[in-house]
Design an enzyme around this catalytic site. Structure first.
Site, mmCIF file in Angstrom:
data_model
loop_
_atom_site.group_PDB
_atom_site.id
_atom_site.type_symbol
_atom_site.label_atom_id
_atom_site.label_comp_id
_atom_site.label_asym_id
_atom_site.label_seq_id
_atom_site.Cartn_x
_atom_site.Cartn_y
_atom_site.Cartn_z
ATOM 1 N N LYS A 14 0.389 -1.308 0.302
ATOM 2 C CA LYS A 14 0.246 -0.549 -0.135
ATOM 3 C C LYS A 14 1.030 1.203 -0.107
ATOM 4 O O LYS A 14 0.599 2.438 -0.975
ATOM 5 C CB LYS A 14 -1.363 0.102 0.888
ATOM 6 C CG LYS A 14 -2.033 -1.189 1.730
ATOM 7 C CD LYS A 14 -3.036 -1.190 3.013
ATOM 8 C CE LYS A 14 -1.378 -1.272 4.014
ATOM 9 N NZ LYS A 14 -1.143 -2.485 4.527
ATOM 10 N N ARG A 89 -10.196 0.729 9.119
ATOM 11 C CA ARG A 89 -9.356 -0.504 9.549
ATOM 12 C C ARG A 89 -9.780 -1.267 10.231
ATOM 13 O O ARG A 89 -9.589 -2.332 10.642
ATOM 14 C CB ARG A 89 -7.889 -0.098 10.169
ATOM 15 C CG ARG A 89 -6.519 -0.740 9.471
ATOM 16 C CD ARG A 89 -5.530 -0.574 10.152
ATOM 17 N NE ARG A 89 -4.522 -1.409 10.405
ATOM 18 C CZ ARG A 89 -3.071 -0.780 9.595
ATOM 19 N NH1 ARG A 89 -3.351 0.183 8.500
ATOM 20 N NH2 ARG A 89 -2.762 -1.633 9.162
ATOM 21 N N ARG A 128 12.258 -5.321 4.785
ATOM 22 C CA ARG A 128 12.119 -4.296 4.567
ATOM 23 C C ARG A 128 12.991 -2.702 5.636
ATOM 24 O O ARG A 128 12.577 -2.662 6.669
ATOM 25 C CB ARG A 128 10.500 -3.473 5.494
ATOM 26 C CG ARG A 128 9.750 -1.762 4.903
ATOM 27 C CD ARG A 128 8.717 -2.065 4.672
ATOM 28 N NE ARG A 128 7.901 -1.991 5.928
ATOM 29 C CZ ARG A 128 6.131 -1.781 6.204
ATOM 30 N NH1 ARG A 128 5.671 -2.178 5.592
ATOM 31 N NH2 ARG A 128 6.237 -2.599 6.994
ATOM 32 N N ARG A 162 11.356 -0.489 11.248
ATOM 33 C CA ARG A 162 10.340 -0.082 12.410
ATOM 34 C C ARG A 162 10.627 -1.231 12.912
ATOM 35 O O ARG A 162 10.133 -2.595 12.705
ATOM 36 C CB ARG A 162 8.818 -0.555 11.571
ATOM 37 C CG ARG A 162 8.393 1.317 11.151
ATOM 38 C CD ARG A 162 7.356 1.090 9.287
ATOM 39 N NE ARG A 162 6.030 0.040 10.525
ATOM 40 C CZ ARG A 162 5.391 -0.176 9.725
ATOM 41 N NH1 ARG A 162 4.743 0.987 8.533
ATOM 42 N NH2 ARG A 162 4.327 -0.658 10.290
ATOM 43 N N ARG A 173 -0.517 -8.065 13.114
ATOM 44 C CA ARG A 173 -0.984 -7.471 12.458
ATOM 45 C C ARG A 173 -1.776 -7.866 11.940
ATOM 46 O O ARG A 173 -2.937 -7.682 10.944
ATOM 47 C CB ARG A 173 0.027 -6.831 12.134
ATOM 48 C CG ARG A 173 1.026 -5.615 12.602
ATOM 49 C CD ARG A 173 2.457 -5.408 12.788
ATOM 50 N NE ARG A 173 2.063 -4.427 11.246
ATOM 51 C CZ ARG A 173 3.273 -4.553 10.891
ATOM 52 N NH1 ARG A 173 4.547 -4.389 11.029
ATOM 53 N NH2 ARG A 173 3.341 -3.701 9.359
HETATM 54 P P1 AP5 Z 1 4.305 -2.018 1.731
HETATM 55 O O1 AP5 Z 1 4.412 -1.123 0.281
HETATM 56 O O2 AP5 Z 1 5.877 -0.637 2.801
HETATM 57 O O3 AP5 Z 1 3.329 -2.720 2.264
HETATM 58 P P2 AP5 Z 1 2.839 -1.520 3.149
HETATM 59 O O4 AP5 Z 1 1.068 -2.588 2.499
HETATM 60 O O5 AP5 Z 1 2.674 0.303 2.793
HETATM 61 O O6 AP5 Z 1 2.797 -1.955 4.527
HETATM 62 P P3 AP5 Z 1 2.915 -1.730 6.248
HETATM 63 O O7 AP5 Z 1 3.537 -2.566 6.692
HETATM 64 O O8 AP5 Z 1 3.067 -0.303 6.104
HETATM 65 O O9 AP5 Z 1 1.769 -1.321 6.042
HETATM 66 P P4 AP5 Z 1 0.035 -1.741 8.131
HETATM 67 O O10 AP5 Z 1 -0.795 -1.564 7.173
HETATM 68 O O11 AP5 Z 1 1.120 -2.865 9.011
HETATM 69 O O12 AP5 Z 1 1.265 -0.400 8.642
HETATM 70 P P5 AP5 Z 1 1.020 1.159 9.175
HETATM 71 O O13 AP5 Z 1 2.072 1.987 9.154
HETATM 72 O O14 AP5 Z 1 -0.420 0.885 8.354
HETATM 73 O O15 AP5 Z 1 5.636 -2.847 1.413
HETATM 74 C C1 AP5 Z 1 6.212 -3.663 1.833
HETATM 75 C C2 AP5 Z 1 7.708 -3.985 1.982
HETATM 76 O O16 AP5 Z 1 7.722 -5.016 0.906
HETATM 77 C C3 AP5 Z 1 8.495 -3.174 1.157
HETATM 78 O O17 AP5 Z 1 10.131 -3.461 1.591
HETATM 79 C C4 AP5 Z 1 8.343 -3.101 -0.145
HETATM 80 O O18 AP5 Z 1 9.810 -2.740 -1.150
HETATM 81 C C5 AP5 Z 1 8.440 -3.744 -1.021
HETATM 82 N N1 AP5 Z 1 7.153 -4.440 -2.114
HETATM 83 C C6 AP5 Z 1 6.203 -3.452 -2.028
HETATM 84 N N2 AP5 Z 1 5.335 -3.925 -3.267
HETATM 85 C C7 AP5 Z 1 6.033 -5.134 -3.421
HETATM 86 C C8 AP5 Z 1 6.009 -5.938 -5.388
HETATM 87 N N3 AP5 Z 1 4.533 -6.008 -5.795
HETATM 88 N N4 AP5 Z 1 6.703 -7.210 -4.957
HETATM 89 C C9 AP5 Z 1 8.165 -6.836 -4.132
HETATM 90 N N5 AP5 Z 1 7.707 -6.396 -2.948
HETATM 91 C C10 AP5 Z 1 7.311 -5.344 -2.592
HETATM 92 O O19 AP5 Z 1 0.266 0.526 10.095
HETATM 93 C C11 AP5 Z 1 1.334 0.306 11.691
HETATM 94 C C12 AP5 Z 1 0.746 0.259 12.754
HETATM 95 O O20 AP5 Z 1 0.105 1.196 13.131
HETATM 96 C C13 AP5 Z 1 -0.690 -0.839 13.029
HETATM 97 O O21 AP5 Z 1 0.230 -1.113 12.970
HETATM 98 C C14 AP5 Z 1 -1.585 -0.203 14.024
HETATM 99 O O22 AP5 Z 1 -1.317 -0.567 15.514
HETATM 100 C C15 AP5 Z 1 -1.052 1.258 13.774
HETATM 101 N N6 AP5 Z 1 -2.385 1.876 12.731
HETATM 102 C C16 AP5 Z 1 -1.838 2.266 11.405
HETATM 103 N N7 AP5 Z 1 -3.796 2.904 10.813
HETATM 104 C C17 AP5 Z 1 -4.962 2.154 11.899
HETATM 105 C C18 AP5 Z 1 -5.908 2.535 11.826
HETATM 106 N N8 AP5 Z 1 -6.351 3.043 10.079
HETATM 107 N N9 AP5 Z 1 -6.793 2.126 12.939
HETATM 108 C C19 AP5 Z 1 -5.660 1.606 13.782
HETATM 109 N N10 AP5 Z 1 -4.502 1.207 13.748
HETATM 110 C C20 AP5 Z 1 -4.021 1.675 13.154
#
Ligand code: AP5
Length: 216
Positions: A14, A89, A128, A162, A173
């Protein structure tokens, strides 16, 4: 104005795709994860509440994240649009987003679900890292800096990982995603908004699929 939600489990890509849409189309990425990490870094009250929850891989309260989103939506109608990344979410967050958009006369265009194989996600997330200066994202195997130890974008030499990017927390997660986030899909499906993209394809191929969806 285009408004899309990028939906998918942790590591689905994402953030990667949202960053590309920002640089290619000028759309604004609204990542609640990034906002919460910024709050933790700044030591705000929200950051203090969120840190332990995020480190455990659980979800921060709906009220906190919805307030973070609401304060960024007051933009003029000729704004290029938003990519919601990691929000909504939960079902209450999806309901709040509907209300926030309706209050401003904005319309959600698409929910793009990145479909991925969960086992691959543990590998993606644990490899990552990002530039400590500009935030550019990298991966131990899939995307290394062109010159080892030097950021391609800003030339920075400090990199970071992270705290929630370890195999055990990733499993929590993923469980949170299945239990609390996946249930928002049927509501969007009933409104004909969901388009699925193979998130296991290369980053370029995923970008091309999203571009085709946005051109519709
Ligand atoms: P990346 O693009 O970073 O993936 P992502 O889907 O953004 O993953 P995140 O881990 O950031 O998502 P998340 O939802 O857990 O974290 P968030 O920060 O929202 O890609 C991942 C890796 O794969 C990278 O190294 C990339 O290079 C590689 N990659 C990407 N595409 C690829 C492809 N096609 N092929 C190969 N490699 C690829 O949330 C973190 C925490 O915050 C949550 O756990 C929660 O505690 C809190 N939080 C955030 N938002 C909320 C909410 N709305 N409500 C409640 N809690 C929340």
């Amino acid at each position: 104005m285009k408004i899309i939600i990028l939906l998918g489990p942790p590591g689905a890509g994402k953030g990667t795709q949202a960053q590309r849409l920002m640089s290619e189309r000028g759309m604004v990425q609204l990542s609640t994860g990034d906002m919460l990490r910024a709050a933790i870094k700044a030591g705000t009250e929200v950051g203090l509440k969120a840190k332990a929850v995020m480190d455990a891989g659980e979800l921060v309260s709906d009220d906190i994240v919805t307030a973070l989103i609401a304060e960024r939506l007051d933009v003029p109608a000729d704004h290029p649009g938003f990519i919601f990344d990691g929000y909504p979410r939960t079902v209450p967050q999806a309901d709040s987003l509907d209300r926030l958009l309706a209050e401003r006369g904005f319309k959600l265009d698409r929910v793009i679900e990145l479909e991925v194989d969960e086992e691959a996600l543990v590998d993606r997330i644990s490899g990552r890292f990002s530039c400590g200066s500009c935030g550019e994202g990298y991966h131990d195997r899939y995307k290394l800096p062109k010159t080892a130890g030097v950021c391609d974008v800003c030339g920075g030499t400090e990199f970071k990982r992270r705290p929630d990017d370890n195999a055990e927390t990733v499993r929590t997660r993923l469980a949170e995603y299945r239990a609390k986030t996946a249930p928002i899909l049927p509501g969007y499906e009933a409104r004909g908004m969901v388009v699925r993209v193979d998130g296991m394809a290369s980053m370029d191929s995923v970008s091309a699929s999203i571009a085709a969806i946005l051109a519709d």
